[in-house]
Design a protein around this motif. Structure first.
Motif, PDB file in Angstrom:
ATOM      1  N   HIS A  15      -2.064  -1.888  -3.802  1.00 57.20           N
ATOM      2  CA  HIS A  15      -3.322  -1.347  -3.278  1.00 57.20           C
ATOM      3  C   HIS A  15      -3.143   0.146  -3.084  1.00 57.20           C
ATOM      4  CE1 HIS A  15      -7.306  -1.981  -1.572  1.00 57.20           C
ATOM      5  NE2 HIS A  15      -7.007  -1.124  -0.622  1.00 57.20           N
ATOM      6  N   ARG A  16      -4.020   0.934  -3.638  1.00 59.23           N
ATOM      7  CA  ARG A  16      -3.810   2.378  -3.703  1.00 59.23           C
ATOM      8  C   ARG A  16      -4.104   3.110  -2.388  1.00 59.23           C
ATOM      9  NH1 ARG A  16      -6.247   4.138  -9.647  1.00 59.23           N
ATOM     10  NH2 ARG A  16      -4.826   2.853 -10.917  1.00 59.23           N
ATOM     11  N   ARG A  17      -4.849   2.492  -1.500  1.00 56.26           N
ATOM     12  CA  ARG A  17      -5.219   3.158  -0.251  1.00 56.26           C
ATOM     13  C   ARG A  17      -4.406   2.585   0.905  1.00 56.26           C
ATOM     14  NH1 ARG A  17     -11.833   2.653  -0.870  1.00 56.26           N
ATOM     15  NH2 ARG A  17     -12.033   3.906  -2.773  1.00 56.26           N
ATOM     16  N   PRO A  18      -4.049   3.406   1.897  1.00 53.56           N
ATOM     17  CA  PRO A  18      -3.319   2.886   3.060  1.00 53.56           C
ATOM     18  C   PRO A  18      -4.176   1.899   3.840  1.00 53.56           C
ATOM     19  CG  PRO A  18      -3.995   5.165   3.424  1.00 53.56           C
ATOM     20  CD  PRO A  18      -4.277   4.867   1.985  1.00 53.56           C
ATOM     21  N   LEU A  67     -11.009  -8.388   3.500  1.00 57.33           N
ATOM     22  CA  LEU A  67     -10.221  -7.722   4.537  1.00 57.33           C
ATOM     23  C   LEU A  67      -9.557  -6.451   4.029  1.00 57.33           C
ATOM     24  CD1 LEU A  67      -9.972  -8.611   7.506  1.00 57.33           C
ATOM     25  CD2 LEU A  67     -10.954 -10.309   5.960  1.00 57.33           C
ATOM     26  N   LEU A  68      -9.290  -6.362   2.737  1.00 59.41           N
ATOM     27  CA  LEU A  68      -8.781  -5.100   2.190  1.00 59.41           C
ATOM     28  C   LEU A  68      -9.838  -4.000   2.321  1.00 59.41           C
ATOM     29  CD1 LEU A  68      -6.892  -6.206  -1.059  1.00 59.41           C
ATOM     30  CD2 LEU A  68      -5.927  -5.574   1.164  1.00 59.41           C
ATOM     31  N   ALA A  69     -11.100  -4.372   2.173  1.00 58.23           N
ATOM     32  CA  ALA A  69     -12.174  -3.403   2.347  1.00 58.23           C
ATOM     33  C   ALA A  69     -12.237  -2.885   3.776  1.00 58.23           C
ATOM     34  CB  ALA A  69     -13.507  -4.018   1.936  1.00 58.23           C
ATOM     35  N   VAL A  70     -11.889  -3.744   4.733  1.00 54.76           N
ATOM     36  CA  VAL A  70     -11.806  -3.313   6.140  1.00 54.76           C
ATOM     37  C   VAL A  70     -10.569  -2.448   6.349  1.00 54.76           C
ATOM     38  CG1 VAL A  70     -11.495  -4.101   8.524  1.00 54.76           C
ATOM     39  CG2 VAL A  70     -13.096  -5.290   7.010  1.00 54.76           C
ATOM     40  N   ASP A  76       0.816  -1.209   0.000  1.00 53.61           N
ATOM     41  CA  ASP A  76       0.000   0.000   0.000  1.00 53.61           C
ATOM     42  C   ASP A  76       0.855   1.266   0.000  1.00 53.61           C
ATOM     43  OD1 ASP A  76       0.962  -0.352   2.566  1.00 53.61           O
ATOM     44  OD2 ASP A  76      -0.938   0.120   3.568  1.00 53.61           O
ATOM     45  N   ASP A  77       2.126   1.130  -0.353  1.00 52.69           N
ATOM     46  CA  ASP A  77       3.016   2.279  -0.471  1.00 52.69           C
ATOM     47  C   ASP A  77       2.534   3.163  -1.624  1.00 52.69           C
ATOM     48  OD1 ASP A  77       5.261   3.971  -1.249  1.00 52.69           O
ATOM     49  OD2 ASP A  77       6.520   2.675  -0.020  1.00 52.69           O
ATOM     50  N   PRO A  78       2.437   4.471  -1.416  1.00 54.86           N
ATOM     51  CA  PRO A  78       1.990   5.361  -2.497  1.00 54.86           C
ATOM     52  C   PRO A  78       2.848   5.258  -3.749  1.00 54.86           C
ATOM     53  CG  PRO A  78       2.013   6.533  -0.403  1.00 54.86           C
ATOM     54  CD  PRO A  78       2.677   5.218  -0.159  1.00 54.86           C
ATOM     55  N   ALA A  79       4.110   4.857  -3.601  1.00 54.22           N
ATOM     56  CA  ALA A  79       4.999   4.720  -4.761  1.00 54.22           C
ATOM     57  C   ALA A  79       4.696   3.474  -5.579  1.00 54.22           C
ATOM     58  CB  ALA A  79       6.459   4.689  -4.300  1.00 54.22           C
ATOM     59  N   GLY A  80       3.909   2.558  -5.035  1.00 54.48           N
ATOM     60  CA  GLY A  80       3.570   1.343  -5.747  1.00 54.48           C
ATOM     61  C   GLY A  80       4.492   0.189  -5.400  1.00 54.48           C
TER      62      GLY A  80
END
Length: 263
Positions: A127-130, A199-202, A111-115
């Motif tokens: 994953h684009r969101r923290p 769980l990613l949605a959580v 989930d790193d903003p750098a990808g």
């Protein structure tokens, strides 16, 4: 094996057929667990039925043991993305699929903003969101146990979706990836990837921690529990009982799983 498609099973059978000089259809390859296209395995287990004379002839003129000779020869014919790490005669009663007590998977998410780092792009999901890994871990624990996982499985005619989820948890590893540890006696089709999607949605705040357990109890697929991509998933380990219990375990595993009355 899938007609017209490249698979690990087909690639391995072709290699074995070449090395052993035996028709592929006569080898009877059985694996511990099927992996979807794009899923990795570092701990896959398989068994094949070899003619005794072919096994004994493997060393040729070398002083290698048959198992060592098999590994060396397979390394020479298999492509770079398939490797066999160990071979040995199987004990009586062993079945790679049905004798297994449990299977352990890992799913890695960045989930790193750098990808995703370029060298990990084949085995880590972006994953684009923290992600709040602590919230994911707490929610995952509510799914452990004997349940009907119909809400997290792709249904197949005549197949049960009752499974025993032995472990499900989330941590951060040394590389900063969010890593799921998922252990069960067996898995139904797409189960791990659907559990990860829920769980990613959580973790990114789209759903509350209680939501995955509610979906499980409903036994109906929920579009919010998306089946995530295959690249982050790896079959890490398959565990078997002591040799004396292999046949008994295989018989147990072949029985249709059901929930207890009122379950």
């Amino acid at each position: 094996m899938q007609p017209g498609r490249r698979t690990v099973a087909g690639t391995l059978l072709a290699g074995l057929g070449t090395v052993l000089q035996v028709p592929e259809e006569g080898l009877g390859l059985v694996v511990a667990g099927r992996t979807d296209a794009g899923v990795h395995a570092t701990g896959q287990v398989a068994h094949v039925d070899l003619p005794p004379d072919r096994w004994a002839a493997l060393p040729g003129r070398s002083d290698l043991a048959p198992a060592q000779a098999l590994l060396r020869r397979l390394a020479g014919v298999l492509p770079g993305d398939v490797r066999v790490h160990r071979a040995a005669p199987a004990p009586a009663g062993f079945d790679a699929r049905f004798s297994a007590l449990r299977r352990r998977y890992a799913y890695r998410v960045c989930d790193d903003p750098a990808g995703v780092p370029p060298l990990r792009r084949h085995d880590v999901l972006a994953h684009r969101r923290p992600l709040d890994v602590a919230a994911m871990d707490a929610a995952a624990g509510r799914l452990v146990g004997l349940h009907d996982f119909a809400a997290f499985c792709k249904r197949r005619d005549g197949a049960t979706t009752v499974r025993t989820l032995l472990e499900y948890g989330w941590t951060r590893d040394a590389d900063g990836f969010a890593v799921a540890r998922v252990v069960a006696d067996a898995f139904c089709h797409s189960m791990v990837r659907a559990l990860v999607g829920a769980l990613l949605a959580v973790g990114d705040g789209r759903r509350p921690p209680a939501w995955p357990a509610e979906v499980l109890a409903g036994r109906v697929r929920d579009p919010g529990a998306a089946v995530v991509g295959p690249q982050g998933l790896t079959l890490v380990e398959v565990v078997y009982p002591d040799d004396a219990l292999l046949a008994e375990r295989a018989a147990q595993a072949r029985a249709v799983r059901t929930l207890p009355a009122g379950g």
